[in-house]
Design an enzyme around this catalytic site. Structure first.
Site, mmCIF file in Angstrom:
data_model
loop_
_atom_site.group_PDB
_atom_site.id
_atom_site.type_symbol
_atom_site.label_atom_id
_atom_site.label_comp_id
_atom_site.label_asym_id
_atom_site.label_seq_id
_atom_site.Cartn_x
_atom_site.Cartn_y
_atom_site.Cartn_z
ATOM 1 N N ASP A 57 0.837 -1.199 0.000
ATOM 2 C CA ASP A 57 0.000 0.000 0.000
ATOM 3 C C ASP A 57 0.877 1.257 0.000
ATOM 4 O OD1 ASP A 57 -2.295 1.533 0.164
ATOM 5 O OD2 ASP A 57 -3.044 0.593 1.994
ATOM 6 N N ASP A 101 -10.754 2.060 -3.251
ATOM 7 C CA ASP A 101 -11.252 1.819 -1.898
ATOM 8 C C ASP A 101 -12.773 1.821 -1.870
ATOM 9 O OD1 ASP A 101 -8.911 1.436 -0.629
ATOM 10 O OD2 ASP A 101 -8.783 3.411 0.300
HETATM 11 C C1 DGJ Z 1 -5.742 2.059 1.964
HETATM 12 C C2 DGJ Z 1 -6.116 0.852 1.156
HETATM 13 O O1 DGJ Z 1 -6.583 1.234 -0.093
HETATM 14 C C3 DGJ Z 1 -7.141 0.030 1.926
HETATM 15 O O2 DGJ Z 1 -7.565 -1.064 1.166
HETATM 16 C C4 DGJ Z 1 -6.542 -0.419 3.214
HETATM 17 O O3 DGJ Z 1 -5.493 -1.315 2.977
HETATM 18 C C5 DGJ Z 1 -6.047 0.771 4.004
HETATM 19 N N1 DGJ Z 1 -5.192 1.618 3.236
HETATM 20 C C6 DGJ Z 1 -5.325 0.320 5.241
HETATM 21 O O4 DGJ Z 1 -4.808 1.359 5.944
#
Ligand code: DGJ
Length: 729
Positions: free
Chosen positions: A464, A534
């Site tokens: 990430d 997300d």
């Molecule tokens: C952002 C990501 O896009 C999410 O899927 C998740 O992993 C969060 N970060 C976790 O902090």
């Protein structure tokens, strides 16, 4: 015999070496690109379009189709037009005049390559321009390598990967704009004279604004299966710039790294390599462009692009930071019982001195939080083994929180300026590590290496990145090279990723950057897939996934079934609808299974079993987009078909709901009109009551020419169909 044909004969006789030929054809299965490269003159881009043979080159000139556009227009001699290249030599002179020194055509394992060496007439400056035709595909990529042979450094101010002429006509531009939670939304507009700029300056999440990809039609409104279209995508994970300049006579596209605040000092003997601009041409509309990119991606630009992806459960929306051994064990057990193959523990598992309970602490401290996970990763792997499921883990290795042991130990590893306070991102405390620094590169590599050395059973990593490149200042780069940060950050990143891939070629890694912030071909070769957004709301995902599908293959597009009501939009959708959307890409779940009813779990089990059956078709098949959600026709529909056209999967989603609404029939592409197909409803809500279409036998000719009426099947709000078509013997 004229000079050109003599040249072509020589070209045929020699496989490599400098040739005297003047017209150079770069061809793929269905496309050709023509360059005129006379020694001592500027190289000219003449043609890009449908495939031509060498004996048809004359026809391009006879039909007056040649562009006569400089392949790499430079600043300083002529005044007209947008430039790809601008420098300042050490004596202050700002002009460049590149002419052809030689051309080589040769092949390697993956491609046929044309290399044009351009040399300045006065200064010892060499630009090698490449055109790479990937074997078995219809993609040609182009880039340049700039070498300073002078005794002193020079400064690069403009250093595009390519300058691409396109025929001016009734051209339409398709591109993919976005923001967090609504990435890659398709935009289509008639191109008017002037400049259109697609760019990113964020530093890290370079596809959160626009994707570095576009399509241009040559004859009017974009269509899915008809019309001539050029598509291009820049393979770079940092700041980029694509300028589309249109006037009454010509379109010129300049594409490459975004040079804003990134002028580059090129030392003597140093070579600067620009990223590839990958291009295709199709006479089968946008669909043809997409399929060409998907094939190319699976063959060359995706780690293990030809290997089926596991069906996974990710813990994020199920528990957020509330990670613990019992909770993870329960999720693994439940996912395995539904037929899932992989469990991914997301954020919240680490931090010894500072446990990671929210987004304010601990990034950088990649040791297990013992309070939450007393049995450590070993305990989680034991659970995974017990439940017969693979295990994956989340990391964000480029980042650090100011409240972390790493920051306490190495404050100089962070991008920052000595004379200004730190600006922080997520959680009010997140900052970015200085990947230009080899020590930091070692650290980031070490995060993965340590996990994988201690726990080789880890099958998957979610990588990430949740910050922009802030506090523009490197303690590693010298003061006169601070303008290199945006570029060196990504070079540093690529070095790390090369090392990871050299040691762990089979590890599955997902590229995530606050959702779909890293959906680009610069990053993807090191990854198996990307987190698309997300936003897991299935209705909004139809639009985003449609946008993404224009350049990126379904096998890489992670799509998860999430909770009802959706955590981002608050929408309530049937589980079938959520599955039918996620099954059109790389299926996963991101939900707390213990909150699901038994009936929902049973449905999920059946849907997962159905996906296993269609997985090769969805993940390796050819995509045909049938009814666009952007056309607001009340439904959206797409399908995948095997290249042999013996199997296909059709998805149809209701996107609007009115009484007696108009609903188009779905006309299926990608089937064989001489074959007959039997339909199976893949995801009936009630096993005893599949769709009325289930079991029906219909000829490919009817399906391709008359289509399928879906109005009766889609009466209810948020109804959907996932249908398998199999050839009847
Ligand atoms: C952002 C990501 O896009 C999410 O899927 C998740 O992993 C969060 N970060 C976790 O902090």
């Amino acid at each position: 015999m004229n000079g050109k044909f003599l040249g072509l004969l020589l070209l045929g006789a020699l496989s490599a070496g400098t040739l005297a030929a003047k017209d150079y054809l770069v061809s793929t299965r269905h496309t050709s690109l023509l360059i005129k490269a006379d020694e001592g003159k500027q190289a000219r881009f003449q043609y890009y379009g449908t495939k031509i043979a060498e004996n048809e080159i004359d026809g391009i000139y006879n039909a007056d189709l040649a562009y006569w556009a400089e392949t790499y227009p430079c600043f300083g001699i002529s005044s007209y037009g947008e430039k790809a290249f601008a420098v300042a030599h050490s004596d202050g002179n700002m002009s460049v005049d590149l002419v052809v020194e030689g051309v080589r055509q040769y092949s390697d394992e993956e491609a046929d390559i044309t290399e044009i060496t351009l040399k300045d007439k006065v200064y010892p400056l060499v630009v090698k321009q490449y055109y790479k035709a990937y074997k078995g595909t219809d993609v040609i990529s182009t880039w340049v390598e700039i070498t300073n042979n002078a005794k002193k450094a020079l400064t690069l101010y403009k250093f595009a990967s390519a300058s691409l002429p396109v025929k001016r006509a009734d051209n339409w531009l398709t591109h993919f704009h976005g923001t967090w939670g609504a990435e890659n939304m398709m935009e289509e507009e008639k191109l008017t004279n002037g400049q259109k700029v697609i760019a990113n300056k964020e530093g890290i999440r370079n596809t959160q604004t626009d994707n570095p990809s576009f399509m241009l039609t040559l004859d009017g409104c974009p269509q899915e299966e008809n019309g001539r279209v050029i598509g291009a995508s820049l393979a770079w994970s940092g700041n980029y710039l694509m300028k589309i300049i249109a006037d009454n006579s010509r379109i010129n596209v300049i594409a490459g790294i975004n040079e804003e605040v990134s002028h580059y000092i090129l030392e003597p003997k140093e070579t600067f390599v620009t990223p590839e601009l990958a291009m295709t041409y199709s006479s089968e509309g946008k669909g043809g462009v997409s399929r060409a990119f998907h094939r190319w991606a699976r063959a060359y630009k995706l780690n293990q692009g030809n290997k089926e992806r596991d069906i996974l459960l990710n813990s994020w929306e199920g528990v957020y930071f509330n990670v613990n051994q019992e909770g993870m064990d329960q999720m693994m057990k439940d996912m395995s019982a539904m037929g899932g193959e992989l469990f991914v523990m997301d954020d919240g598992w680490f931090g010894d001195k500072y446990p990671r309970n929210d987004d304010k602490t601990s990034l950088g401290d990649w040791t297990v939080c013992k309070e939450k996970l007393p049995e450590g990763i070993g305990g989680l792997l034991a659970s995974a083994k017990k439940h017969n499921i693979k295990f994956g883990i989340w990391i964000e290795p480029e980042m650090v929180n100011t409240k972390s042991e790493l920051f306490e130990k190495h404050p100089d590893w962070v991008l920052s300026q000595d004379n200004r306070p730190l600006t922080t991102g997520r959680g009010g405390s997140q900052v970015v590590l200085d990947l230009t620094n080899p020590e930091v590169q070692d650290f980031v590599f070490g995060v993965v290496d340590k996990l994988m050395t201690e726990y080789p059973e880890i099958a998957y990593i979610k990588w990430d990145a949740n910050a922009a490149l802030m506090n523009y200042g490197s303690h590693y780069l010298p003061s006169q090279k601070q303008s290199h940060i945006y570029i060196e950050y990504h070079r540093g990143m690529n070095k790390v990723l090369e090392r990871i891939r050299a040691k762990y070629p089979n590890l599955v890694i997902q590229a995530c950057a606050s959702g779909g912030g890293r959906v680009n071909y610069g990053f993807l070769p090191y990854f198996n897939e990307f987190w698309t957004s997300d936003d897991t709301d299935a209705l909004q995902r139809i639009y985003m996934q449609w946008g993404v599908s224009n350049f990126y293959p379904s096998i890489a597009m992670a799509s998860h079934v999430s909770a009802n009501r959706n955590h981002q939009t608050g929408r309530v959708l049937p589980l079938k609808y959520r599955f039918d959307v996620a099954m059109s890409a790389r299926l996963g779940m991101e939900i707390q299974p213990k909150d699901m009813t038994d009936a929902d779990k049973a449905f999920a089990g059946r849907a997962i079993a159905a996906y296993k059956k269609i997985r090769p078709v969805v993940q390796f098949g050819d995509l045909y987009r049938l009814v666009s959600p952007y056309d607001k026709k009340g439904i959206a529909s797409l399908m995948y078909a095997t290249p042999e056209k013996d199997k296909a999967v059709l998805f149809v989603y209701k996107t609007e709901h009115f009484l007696n609404q108009l609903m188009p029939d779905v006309v299926l592409s990608g089937l064989d009109e001489n074959k007959t197909y039997r339909i199976t409803d893949l995801t009936p809500e009630n096993e005893q009551k599949p769709s009325a279409l289930n079991g029906k036998v219909i000829s490919g000719k009817i399906l391709k020419e008359a289509g399928l009426s879906v109005a009766s099947a889609l009466r209810a709000e948020y109804s959907s169909l996932a249908l398998l078509f199999e050839v009847v013997d």
